[in-house]
Motif scaffolding. Structure first.
Motif, PDB file in Angstrom:
ATOM      1  N   UNK A 110      10.028  -1.450  -0.377  1.00 23.38           N
ATOM      2  CA  UNK A 110       8.843  -0.749  -0.891  1.00 23.38           C
ATOM      3  C   UNK A 110       8.093  -0.058   0.252  1.00 23.38           C
ATOM      4  N   UNK A 111       7.987  -0.745   1.377  1.00 24.93           N
ATOM      5  CA  UNK A 111       7.316  -0.160   2.542  1.00 24.93           C
ATOM      6  C   UNK A 111       8.096   1.055   3.034  1.00 24.93           C
ATOM      7  N   UNK A 112       9.416   0.957   3.088  1.00 22.19           N
ATOM      8  CA  UNK A 112      10.234   2.091   3.535  1.00 22.19           C
ATOM      9  C   UNK A 112      10.083   3.281   2.585  1.00 22.19           C
ATOM     10  N   UNK A 113      10.005   3.007   1.298  1.00 18.24           N
ATOM     11  CA  UNK A 113       9.820   4.094   0.330  1.00 18.24           C
ATOM     12  C   UNK A 113       8.456   4.754   0.530  1.00 18.24           C
ATOM     13  N   UNK A 114       7.425   3.940   0.772  1.00 22.10           N
ATOM     14  CA  UNK A 114       6.089   4.490   1.024  1.00 22.10           C
ATOM     15  C   UNK A 114       6.068   5.325   2.301  1.00 22.10           C
ATOM     16  N   UNK A 115       6.718   4.843   3.347  1.00 24.18           N
ATOM     17  CA  UNK A 115       6.773   5.577   4.612  1.00 24.18           C
ATOM     18  C   UNK A 115       7.521   6.892   4.422  1.00 24.18           C
ATOM     19  N   UNK A 116       8.605   6.870   3.667  1.00 19.85           N
ATOM     20  CA  UNK A 116       9.352   8.105   3.405  1.00 19.85           C
ATOM     21  C   UNK A 116       8.483   9.101   2.644  1.00 19.85           C
ATOM     22  N   UNK A 117       7.707   8.620   1.708  1.00 22.32           N
ATOM     23  CA  UNK A 117       6.801   9.483   0.952  1.00 22.32           C
ATOM     24  C   UNK A 117       5.734  10.084   1.871  1.00 22.32           C
ATOM     25  N   UNK A 118       5.189   9.264   2.745  1.00 27.19           N
ATOM     26  CA  UNK A 118       4.173   9.736   3.690  1.00 27.19           C
ATOM     27  C   UNK A 118       4.772  10.773   4.635  1.00 27.19           C
ATOM     28  N   UNK A 119       5.991  10.550   5.110  1.00 29.40           N
ATOM     29  CA  UNK A 119       6.651  11.522   5.980  1.00 29.40           C
ATOM     30  C   UNK A 119       6.820  12.859   5.265  1.00 29.40           C
ATOM     31  N   UNK A 120       7.223  12.806   4.021  1.00 26.58           N
ATOM     32  CA  UNK A 120       7.413  14.029   3.245  1.00 26.58           C
ATOM     33  C   UNK A 120       6.095  14.780   3.070  1.00 26.58           C
ATOM     34  N   UNK A 121       5.050  14.049   2.726  1.00 21.94           N
ATOM     35  CA  UNK A 121       3.737  14.669   2.560  1.00 21.94           C
ATOM     36  C   UNK A 121       3.216  15.234   3.880  1.00 21.94           C
ATOM     37  N   UNK A 122       3.440  14.519   4.971  1.00 20.50           N
ATOM     38  CA  UNK A 122       3.001  14.980   6.284  1.00 20.50           C
ATOM     39  C   UNK A 122       3.733  16.263   6.661  1.00 20.50           C
ATOM     40  N   UNK A 123       5.028  16.327   6.375  1.00 23.38           N
ATOM     41  CA  UNK A 123       5.794  17.534   6.663  1.00 23.38           C
ATOM     42  C   UNK A 123       5.243  18.714   5.875  1.00 23.38           C
TER      43      UNK A 123
END
Length: 80
Positions: A15-28
């Motif tokens: 779940x944490x990895x999925x959240x981090x991936x989402x944050x990376x996408x939004x940051x990009x």
């Protein structure tokens, strides 16, 4: 019990990895939009500087024309 705890930890990590991936996408996406905004602002500033330079040039030409008119009409202040 150990296996259940292990699976629970893994679920949380996923779940944490999925959240981090989402944050990376939004940051990009935010970085891309900020770059576009910076480019637009630089273009606007450049446009405004060109406009200012044009106005300054017109003011200089107006001053020289006014000086020439004053000399022709002989109304120049001789104290200067």
């Amino acid at each position: 019990m150990t296996n259940t705890t292990y699976n629970l930890v893994l679920d949380h990590l996923r779940a944490i990895r999925a959240d981090v991936a989402s944050i990376k996408s939004e940051t990009k996406d935010i970085k891309t939009r900020m770059t576009a905004l910076e480019i637009a602002m630089a273009g606007f500033a450049s446009s405004e500087m060109n406009h200012f330079a044009s106005l300054a040039g017109r003011a200089d030409r107006t001053d020289s024309r006014l000086d020439r008119i004053e000399r022709r009409l002989e109304i120049i202040d001789t104290a200067n």
